[in-house]
Design an enzyme around this catalytic site. Structure first.
Site, mmCIF file in Angstrom:
data_model
loop_
_atom_site.group_PDB
_atom_site.id
_atom_site.type_symbol
_atom_site.label_atom_id
_atom_site.label_comp_id
_atom_site.label_asym_id
_atom_site.label_seq_id
_atom_site.Cartn_x
_atom_site.Cartn_y
_atom_site.Cartn_z
ATOM 1 C CB SER A 46 -0.695 -0.116 1.288
ATOM 2 O OG SER A 46 -1.769 1.015 1.483
ATOM 3 C CD GLU A 47 3.078 0.711 -3.429
ATOM 4 O OE1 GLU A 47 1.939 0.514 -3.713
ATOM 5 O OE2 GLU A 47 3.929 -0.466 -3.346
ATOM 6 C CG HIS A 88 10.552 -3.954 -10.893
ATOM 7 N ND1 HIS A 88 9.147 -3.976 -11.164
ATOM 8 C CD2 HIS A 88 10.550 -4.914 -10.048
ATOM 9 C CE1 HIS A 88 8.544 -4.821 -10.549
ATOM 10 N NE2 HIS A 88 9.295 -5.376 -9.713
#
Lengths: 354, 322
Positions: free
Chosen positions: B59-60, B129
């Site tokens: 949960s950024e 990424h």
């Protein structure tokens, strides 16, 4: 193979005071006559302030303003349950909660006239600056509450938002964290029927907002948001519970935005007049008045005095607000960082033509 | 003195600062029991407990949003965003809130938090990424952006970032996390934010880079005989214009290397600064070697995307022979 009911949930609804001004004695929260009078005075004050702010905007003496009208019980009843050292996270419609929390009225006017000096919470008051983006204050409030828990301070954080915010990811992530880390927070959702033009039933297919709490493993309750006693009772229980370290609560206050979304909005485009008239009959202030008249806490004479006193206070705040000299352009640069970096020094000189 | 890589140096900085300052809280995905996907926080939960090294839900927005709240209320949170592409989700929290809070509250509230993010490409990583979002962050007022290139600076800069009164985004060079090793003192020290490092002095050419690209830039330059002055920017925002301008005034030539996309990349800002303050000292237009204005490619093409020796040397020759 089993196919069975795993679990079962219920959602509670609370009303203490009906629209005729009759209170349920069993459900009535513990409030002294003085406190009831105080709640009433605050509600009148906020209404007078709100109407004044609206008029000032119409006269070109204030910028865009978002009215509280109709939501006084939800805001004042909830904020009234807090202690001085507690935190609130207001959204843009929380003038009522902020006034209850002693945020000076002239500062609110200053903010809505485009002056950041109005946002500075006076020392000793933990009123977080008004949040304009919808719902983003929810995880932040969770973080403040989480810090209180880690620091072992018995302080509660109350976070305000509307039903529109519950569609945002921030609501989900903030409430989920609150549940996982059992933080001392109380989430006040003022379900006022509309997110600008979008009606509640198009905001979510969920039957209630309160039931969303169940998904996060926290307590959720729905209250009559135009009933100041119900709001106060639910808020006080939630605040006490949070302070005891027993976790967060989501309170859904069913209320109605009697005004437009903002002074730049025209709600006749998206809702029928009859609906607004129906809700005007459920006005939270009128309801409390009827209770107080019945219980001899108010009579026509002191009602008049209260209105006059509120008007006086608001007029004084307007006077004070209009006396404030314009902000200095240096203000833009002064608070960006703790220490002004070279580039900002240069840009400030550039602005001054030095 | 121990020889450490960047991962170990950051771990050491966190370990030492947390011992000293009980208000430091680490929070992020998989950082506790697992020690972080890159093992940067390895062993810290065991040392400081689950309340100070917190495994959060995935949960950024929750991580950054609640870290802002923690910072407002007296803690020093150090949040980890697991991979660079996951930073975009809490951008609203960073741009609209962390960077504005001091201004909006006129100094009544501030937000001394650090957000650590492994960043950059070259590791055959999955999509999203390997992002290099430093220019977007540098464009955002109210936050600081720091990129160490080696273990010594990583430790010293991180300690400064944690102690800094403003929000700091700490971008950790993924490609060189374990590749660059150097002596890192056990004792406490800081490396100041906002100060670039002249890695190698020179008189003929200024070459500016940061993060993982610094190593590859240095290697490319070692193949030439030019007396290049190599500058490691270290802090992306606020940028150390003085060091850059002084160097360019001396050398008259400049190449900037970064792996982020070119348009509005940090090189563009640095060139503008050079033009404003050292135009008449220039012997040649400033060259930039950058990633391209395309989404970071899947890894079979990343070798073409990232500035390499050939492209760096081509720019150097162009500037030197102008």
């Amino acid at each position: 193979m089993p196919r069975k009911l795993v679990t079962n949930f219920k959602v509670e609804y609370l009303q203490v005071l009906d629209n005729s001004g009759n209170a349920d004695e069993e459900l009535m929260p513990r409030l002294s006559s003085e406190q009831i009078k105080e709640l009433y005075e605050l509600m009148v004050l906020v209404r007078v302030f709100d109407d004044k702010a609206y008029n000032l905007q119409r006269q070109g003496r204030l910028g865009t303003y978002l009215q509280v009208k109709g939501q006084e019980a939800s805001q004042i009843g909830s904020a009234y349950a807090l202690d001085k050292k507690d935190w609130i996270f207001p959204s843009y419609r929380e003038s009522g909660a902020l006034i209850t929390r002693n945020h000076p009225m002239y500062m609110l006017l200053l903010y809505w006239s485009g002056d950041s000096r109005g946002l500075e919470s006076p020392e000793g008051l933990n009123n977080f600056p008004i949040t304009i983006t919808v719902g983003t204050q929810i995880p932040q409030g969770t973080g403040v509450a989480w810090a209180s828990k880690i620091l072992k301070e018995k302080v509660v954080t109350m976070i305000y938002f509307g039903e529109g915010a519950t569609s945002k990811g921030d609501f989900h992530e903030g409430l989920n964290f609150a549940g996982v880390f059992q933080v001392p927070a109380v989430f006040i959702c003022q379900n006022n029927g509309f997110a600008i033009s979008l009606p509640r039933e198009k905001q979510t297919a969920s039957e209630t907002i309160a039931q969303k709490a169940i998904g996060y493993g926290i307590k959720g309750i729905q209250v009559d948001g135009n009933d100041v006693f119900a709001v106060y009772k639910a808020a006080k229980e939630a605040v006490d519970k949070a302070r005891k370290g027993k976790g967060p609560t989501l309170i859904e206050c069913i209320t109605y935005r009697l005004g437009d979304h903002s002074t730049a909005d025209d709600s006749s485009k998206y809702r029928p007049k009859e609906e607004v008239l129906e809700w005007q009959k459920k006005d939270p202030i009128g309801r409390l008045e009827r209770y107080m008249l019945k219980n001899k806490l108010l009579n026509d004479k002191n009602k008049k005095v209260i209105t006059e006193k509120s008007t006086e206070k608001v007029e004084k705040a307007v006077e004070e607000y209009e006396k404030v000299a314009p902000p200095q352009p240096e203000d833009m640069f002064k608070y960006t960082y703790a220490q002004m970096p070279d580039k900002l020094q240069e840009q400030m000189k550039d602005l001054k033509g030095e | 003195m121990a020889i450490l890589n960047i991962v170990q140096a950051i771990n050491l900085a966190l370990k030492q600062e947390m011992k000293k300052d009980k208000t430091i809280i680490l929070l992020g995905e998989d950082i506790g029991k697992n020690g972080g996907v890159f093992r940067v926080t390895d062993g810290l939960q065991k040392l400081y407990g689950e309340e100070r090294v917190v495994d959060t839900p995935l949960s950024e927005i929750g991580i950054v949003g609640s870290a802002i709240g923690m910072a407002v209320n007296g803690l020093r949170p150090v949040a980890e965003i697991e991979f660079s592409g996951f930073l975009y989700s809490p951008f609203d929290q960073i741009i609209s809130h962390a960077g504005r809070l001091r201004t909006r509250s006129r100094g009544r509230f501030s937000c001394p938090l650090v957000i650590r993010v492994p960043y950059g490409g070259g590791i055959r990583g999955l999509e999203l990424h390997c992002e290099s979002p430093e220019a977007i962050l540098a464009h955002t007022p109210g936050i600081k952006v720091v990129v160490p290139s080696g273990p010594y600076d990583a430790k010293g800069l991180l300690i400064s970032a944690i102690r800094d009164p403003d929000p700091v985004i700490f971008l950790e060079p993924l490609r060189t996390y374990r590749v660059v090793k150097e002596e890192v003192p056990e004792k406490e020290y800081t490396v100041p934010l906002g100060k670039a490092n002249i890695v190698k002095e020179g008189t003929e050419l200024t070459v500016i880079s940061w993060g993982a690209m610094l190593k590859y830039t240095q290697e490319a330059l070692s193949k030439t005989n030019y007396k290049a002055e190599i500058i490691d920017l270290r802090t992306i925002s606020p940028v150390d214009t003085e060091t850059i301008v002084n160097s360019v005034k001396k050398t008259g030539r400049c190449v900037i290397v970064h792996e982020a996309p070119r348009t509005c990349g940090l090189a563009a800002e640095l060139i503008a600064q050079i033009n404003e303050k050292a135009l008449l000292n220039l012997e040649a237009p400033v060259e930039r070697v950058t990633g391209f204005d395309v989404p970071y490619p899947l890894y079979k093409l990343e070798g073409y995307y990232l500035p390499d020796e050939k492209r760096i040397l081509r720019a150097v020759e162009k500037v030197m022979k102008f």
